[in-house]
Design an enzyme around this catalytic site. Structure first.
Site, mmCIF file in Angstrom:
data_model
loop_
_atom_site.group_PDB
_atom_site.id
_atom_site.type_symbol
_atom_site.label_atom_id
_atom_site.label_comp_id
_atom_site.label_asym_id
_atom_site.label_seq_id
_atom_site.Cartn_x
_atom_site.Cartn_y
_atom_site.Cartn_z
ATOM 1 N N SER A 1 0.704 -1.114 0.049
ATOM 2 C CA SER A 1 -0.120 -0.063 -0.009
ATOM 3 C C SER A 1 0.915 1.185 -0.081
ATOM 4 O O SER A 1 1.671 1.455 -1.038
ATOM 5 C CB SER A 1 -0.964 0.075 1.200
ATOM 6 O OG SER A 1 -2.142 0.768 0.962
ATOM 7 N N ASP B 1 -9.774 -3.307 -5.730
ATOM 8 C CA ASP B 1 -9.242 -2.478 -4.611
ATOM 9 C C ASP B 1 -9.636 -1.201 -4.879
ATOM 10 O O ASP B 1 -9.290 -0.516 -5.657
ATOM 11 C CB ASP B 1 -7.669 -2.709 -4.661
ATOM 12 C CG ASP B 1 -7.118 -2.048 -3.724
ATOM 13 O OD1 ASP B 1 -7.635 -1.342 -2.918
ATOM 14 O OD2 ASP B 1 -5.767 -2.260 -3.354
ATOM 15 N N HIS C 1 -8.122 -4.656 -1.545
ATOM 16 C CA HIS C 1 -6.766 -4.279 -1.206
ATOM 17 C C HIS C 1 -6.235 -5.124 -0.174
ATOM 18 O O HIS C 1 -4.691 -5.338 -0.043
ATOM 19 C CB HIS C 1 -7.313 -2.678 -0.324
ATOM 20 C CG HIS C 1 -5.972 -2.109 0.210
ATOM 21 N ND1 HIS C 1 -5.147 -1.512 -1.051
ATOM 22 C CD2 HIS C 1 -5.391 -1.825 1.281
ATOM 23 C CE1 HIS C 1 -4.189 -0.677 -0.239
ATOM 24 N NE2 HIS C 1 -4.064 -1.022 1.039
#
Length: 702
Positions: free
Chosen positions: A554, A640, A675
């Protein structure tokens, strides 16, 4: 020292080549061209809810990338199975939590042998037969993806709200279950953030609705038995830069509406004595001022950085008049002592703080003002503070672990100061802490700051530069990566690989200033700190540059992209999970999910040329150049909403176009995940085993 490992990749097929379709963009008189902008689907919002409508050309490219990745890593399949087996063997499959007492019951969760999803149960308060409230495996059956948002029981213990996402898009559906019969009511609440907070009467609840940009922007009040279309709008946040959350107080006196971005917050309160009341503002938002609230009977305790309290303080205000003009100091600001969270009970105020880089739990007697901290001995460790479910309690619960010590769960009596060990994390395949070493070392950064690095390795691992190292980093949003126990990391340590966590700026590992000096115009400190950590590990013999595999996900994936551009020669390989690498384009597009709330973290390049230039100077996608990149594995999720799939897809295409080396640049897209990757506990292990197999292959330890 052993010779450098040879390249483990040979005889690969031709890598996919993404067509170039240049799109120009001019801001502040600066023009950029993006050859791969077409990889962003025009219908991305609809596609997140229905992945089958993805543009066929984009799907074909993603599938070609997956095929190339499989060819490059096909020889790790047995290793992946071995790693998965090891990791699974360290998990107690039929594990159960220690139930938490609340009224006539004690509530807990468990997993069954072979199960992927949690089950929720309750028992009579002082023990007895388990009543299963929810079977996550049953609800997930037949679904490629299934993520639970937990279950919240009503105050009268008759019903529970549970939420699920079955696409990975983080749009949650809420259902209501009769806890006596186990049957769900007809109510279906869609497109929520996953949270629901009961009113005390158990006949209604509050929830947040997510808009088309995936922002929780509205709070609604739902009456059980009524359709969602009739729900009353309680509050709407019109500023696209702010999120909302909804919660409740332990005494069930208030519903909290929490409005915030990454550096500013605002609370509004609804008294549960009048659920139709207009939400009452506590303190109007001021840029850079944060506060959070907990009820303490006749007062609110408020944790805030107001008044230059950079590392936070705790104040109190009357329940009847909680505005800032009535805030009175309780726990003063102490520079270098970061207050992380706080809780209040009938006779005690407690808070979790971090001092000298380590967490502490501090308890204050509300009547006498006497304070004490719960003491721990290890050099580096992690704490979790769960508190209690009841206000009138002298007993709280916390967890403790270190990189070598499995998680221990304690009940702690705040009056007698007695701690009772309730449970120690069981490692069925066996674990002897004495076989491993945990260390904390300090790496000197470019500007003289000392960056903490937590280490785990097996006793006897050579520290002469010959050992591989997996160096993990994150460094954003003030998030601190704890030095906690990881059964998965043992698979690396057992193979002679040093596992390291770099506590770089951008987190709050050394206080709020550590975060402040790793964001906005100071963002490059984050990347330089990580490189400094690598340099220190090499200089002190823990590893060598040709043996370090860097890993981050991320915002930590942005870190991976930045260090790949800045110092590719210092890493043998890089793993970037759901990497936020197209920073400039994303921050320039306020129609994308979460972009406006991100501006306080990175800068707003739409409004400010200066902030545009900050981001342009490090944005990984924009700074790919003609140089030899190490092997890179990028991982993304098709649905995501946080880091959209096209960011790593574009990045990989550009890296492959520009690299002057022969190392493969790989992309794995989870076509049925978002995600967080796959949702089941063992499915998640498969993904970790995949990432570790790449690292082990690059390290030459297969």
């Amino acid at each position: 020292m052993a010779p450098s490992p040879k390249s483990p990749f040979a005889n690969l097929p031709t890598a996919p080549v993404a067509p170039k379709k240049p799109v120009s963009d001019t801001r502040h008189g600066i023009t950029r061209s993006d050859d791969y902008a077409w990889l962003r689907a025009d219908n991305w919002q609809a596609m997140f809810k229905d992945p089958s409508i993805l543009d066929p050309e984009i799907r074909k490219h993603l599938e070609a990338e997956n095929s190339y990745m499989e060819a490059a890593l096909g020889d790790t399949e047995e290793l992946q199975k071995t790693l998965f087996s090891e990791m699974r063997g360290r998990i107690k499959e039929d594990d159960s939590s220690v139930p938490t007492k609340d009224g006539p019951y004690a509530y807990g969760s468990l997993f069954v042998t072979g199960g992927e999803q949690p089950h929720y149960f309750r028992t009579p308060r002082d023990g007895g037969d388990k009543q299963t409230l929810f079977d996550g495996d049953k609800e997930a059956a037949g679904k490629d993806y299934f993520r639970l948002a937990g279950m919240d029981h009503s105050t009268d213990h008759s019903h529970g709200i549970w939420g699920y996402d079955d696409k990975g898009s983080e749009y949650f559906t809420l259902r209501i279950r009769n806890l006596e019969t186990g049957v769900d009511l007809d109510d279906v609440i869609e497109n929520t953030a996953g949270d629901g907070v009961w009113a005390p009467d158990g006949k209604s609840f509050f929830y947040t609705l997510q808009d088309e940009n995936h922002r929780p922007s509205k709070v609604f009040h739902h009456i059980v038995g009524e359709p969602q279309s009739s729900d009353r709008l309680v509050f709407e946040e019109t500023d696209p830069g702010f999120f909302m959350g909804v919660g409740g107080s332990l005494l069930d006196d208030f519903i909290y509406i929490d409005i915030h971005d990454h550096e500013t917050s605002e609370y509004r309160l609804i008294p549960t004595s009048d659920l139709t009341a207009e939400p009452k503002l506590v303190a109007e938002r001021e840029e850079g001022i944060e506060y959070s609230m907990t009820e303490g009977g006749d007062v609110f305790y408020i944790m805030t950085n107001d008044g230059d309290a950079k590392d936070f303080k705790i104040v109190e205000a009357p329940i009847s008049a909680p505005g800032k003009e009535n805030w009175k100091p309780v726990v003063p600001h102490e520079p270098g002592r970061l207050i992380i969270s706080h809780m209040a009970y009938a006779r005690h105020l407690i808070w979790l703080q971090r001092k000298d880089g380590l967490p502490q739990i501090v308890i204050r007697d509300r009547r006498t003002g006497e304070e004490h901290a719960i003491a721990f001995d290890e050099e580096a460790y992690s704490l979790g503070l769960s508190g209690a479910a009841e206000y009138d309690s002298d007993m709280i619960r916390f967890s403790y672990s270190s990189m070598t010590t499995p998680t221990q769960l304690y009940d702690y009596d705040m009056v007698t100061r007695e701690r009772v060990l309730l449970k120690t994390q069981e490692v069925p395949s066996g674990h002897n802490p004495d076989d491993y070493v945990t260390r904390r070392v300090m790496a000197r950064a470019h500007d003289g700051e000392l960056v903490p690095v937590s280490l785990l390795y097996k006793k006897g691992t050579p520290l002469d530069g010959s050992s591989p190292c997996l160096l993990y980093g994150y460094g954003a949003y003030g998030i601190t990566i704890p030095a906690s126990f990881s059964t998965n990391a043992l698979s690396l340590a057992d193979r002679g690989i040093v596992y390291a966590i770099a506590h770089i700026r951008g987190g709050k590992d050394k206080g709020f200033a550590w975060y402040e000096n790793g964001k906005m115009e100071n963002k490059q400190n984050t990347f330089k700190d990580f490189i400094a950590a690598a340099d220190h590990l090499v200089a002190t013999g823990f590893t060598s540059y040709d043996r370090i595999i860097a890993e981050g996900g991320s915002a930590g994936g942005m870190l991976m992209g930045a260090v790949a551009n800045m110092a590719p020669e210092k890493f043998a390989g890089i793993i970037a999970a759901v990497p936020f690498v197209d920073v400039l384009n994303t921050m320039l597009d306020d129609t994308l999910p979460l972009t406006p709330p991100e501006w306080p973290e990175w800068g707003n390049p739409i409004e400010s040329e200066e902030e545009y230039r900050w981001i342009a100077a490090y944005s990984p996608y924009d700074n790919v150049t003609a140089q030899a990149y190490p092997p890179i594995l990028a991982i993304s999720g098709l649905t995501d909403p946080r880091v959209t799939y096209w960011e790593p897809t574009k990045w990989v295409a550009k890296l492959r176009e520009h690299t002057s080396g022969t190392a493969p640049i790989l992309l794995k897209t989870n076509m049925a995940a978002g995600h967080g990757g796959k949702s089941g506990r063992f499915q998640r292990l498969e993904e970790i085993a995949f990432e570790y197999a790449f690292a082990i292959k690059v390290a030459g330890k297969m």
